[in-house]
Design a protein around this motif. Structure first.
Motif, PDB file in Angstrom:
ATOM      1  N   CYS A  72      -6.588   2.653  -7.273  1.00  0.00           N
ATOM      2  CA  CYS A  72      -6.253   1.094  -8.122  1.00  0.00           C
ATOM      3  C   CYS A  72      -6.104   0.526  -7.256  1.00  0.00           C
ATOM      4  CB  CYS A  72      -4.942   2.144  -7.888  1.00  0.00           C
ATOM      5  SG  CYS A  72      -4.294   3.344  -8.931  1.00  0.00           S
ATOM      6  N   ALA A  73      -6.217   0.121  -6.040  1.00  0.00           N
ATOM      7  CA  ALA A  73      -6.681  -1.064  -4.787  1.00  0.00           C
ATOM      8  C   ALA A  73      -7.834  -1.386  -5.483  1.00  0.00           C
ATOM      9  CB  ALA A  73      -6.036  -0.492  -3.435  1.00  0.00           C
ATOM     10  N   GLY A 125      -4.696   6.019  -4.944  1.00  0.00           N
ATOM     11  CA  GLY A 125      -4.217   4.725  -4.580  1.00  0.00           C
ATOM     12  C   GLY A 125      -5.106   4.088  -3.732  1.00  0.00           C
ATOM     13  N   TRP A 153     -14.280   2.391  -0.909  1.00  0.00           N
ATOM     14  CA  TRP A 153     -12.717   2.231  -2.144  1.00  0.00           C
ATOM     15  C   TRP A 153     -12.888   2.953  -2.847  1.00  0.00           C
ATOM     16  CZ3 TRP A 153      -9.890  -3.236  -1.675  1.00  0.00           C
ATOM     17  CH2 TRP A 153      -9.591  -3.729  -0.112  1.00  0.00           C
ATOM     18  N   LEU A 179      -7.878  -2.705  -8.716  1.00  0.00           N
ATOM     19  CA  LEU A 179      -7.085  -4.362  -8.364  1.00  0.00           C
ATOM     20  C   LEU A 179      -7.606  -5.470  -8.559  1.00  0.00           C
ATOM     21  CD1 LEU A 179      -3.925  -2.857  -8.058  1.00  0.00           C
ATOM     22  CD2 LEU A 179      -4.254  -4.106  -9.611  1.00  0.00           C
ATOM     23  N   THR A 180      -8.714  -4.587  -6.433  1.00  0.00           N
ATOM     24  CA  THR A 180      -9.502  -6.186  -6.628  1.00  0.00           C
ATOM     25  C   THR A 180     -10.497  -6.420  -7.280  1.00  0.00           C
ATOM     26  OG1 THR A 180      -9.058  -4.882  -4.249  1.00  0.00           O
ATOM     27  CG2 THR A 180     -10.374  -6.437  -4.093  1.00  0.00           C
ATOM     28  N   TRP A 236       0.679  -1.171  -0.549  1.00  0.00           N
ATOM     29  CA  TRP A 236      -0.043   0.372  -0.124  1.00  0.00           C
ATOM     30  C   TRP A 236       0.794   1.029   0.188  1.00  0.00           C
ATOM     31  CZ3 TRP A 236      -4.499   2.133  -1.269  1.00  0.00           C
ATOM     32  CH2 TRP A 236      -4.201   3.544  -0.677  1.00  0.00           C
ATOM     33  N   LEU A 281       2.743   1.679  -3.436  1.00  0.00           N
ATOM     34  CA  LEU A 281       1.548   2.399  -4.121  1.00  0.00           C
ATOM     35  C   LEU A 281       1.802   3.614  -4.515  1.00  0.00           C
ATOM     36  CD1 LEU A 281      -0.219   1.834  -6.834  1.00  0.00           C
ATOM     37  CD2 LEU A 281      -2.135   1.645  -5.012  1.00  0.00           C
TER      38      LEU A 281
END
Length: 84
Positions: free
Chosen positions: A32-33, A29, A71, A36-37, A7, A10
């Protein structure tokens, strides 16, 4: 408890981009997370032998969870929802 190094890696990477600083780094961030998830959910469903339609439905199911959409906006740090 150990802090999650990926984390912070990133966030450091995003902080090196021009015009990205302060709260924008955290929001980028978080986005992006989240992406990606969603991609990991998609590929996990495909590798488990399910079709593309079921993989898409698994991503939609993830988006419908109460703890996941914050998120996408970086609102998770101010979230007062009970997260299990």
């Amino acid at each position: 408890a150990a802090l999650p190094p990926v984390w912070f890696w990133l966030l450091r990477l995003l902080n090196t981009l021009p015009y990205v600083d302060g709260p924008v780094v955290y929001a980028a961030g978080a986005a992006c997370a989240a992406v990606l998830t969603l991609l990991a959910t998609w590929f996990l469903a495909l590798s488990a032998g399910y079709g593309r339609r079921t993989a898409f439905a698994s991503g939609l199911a993830l988006l419908s969870c109460l703890a996941f959409p914050p998120w996408l906006t970086g609102w998770a740090r101010n979230c007062s929802l009970p997260v299990c």
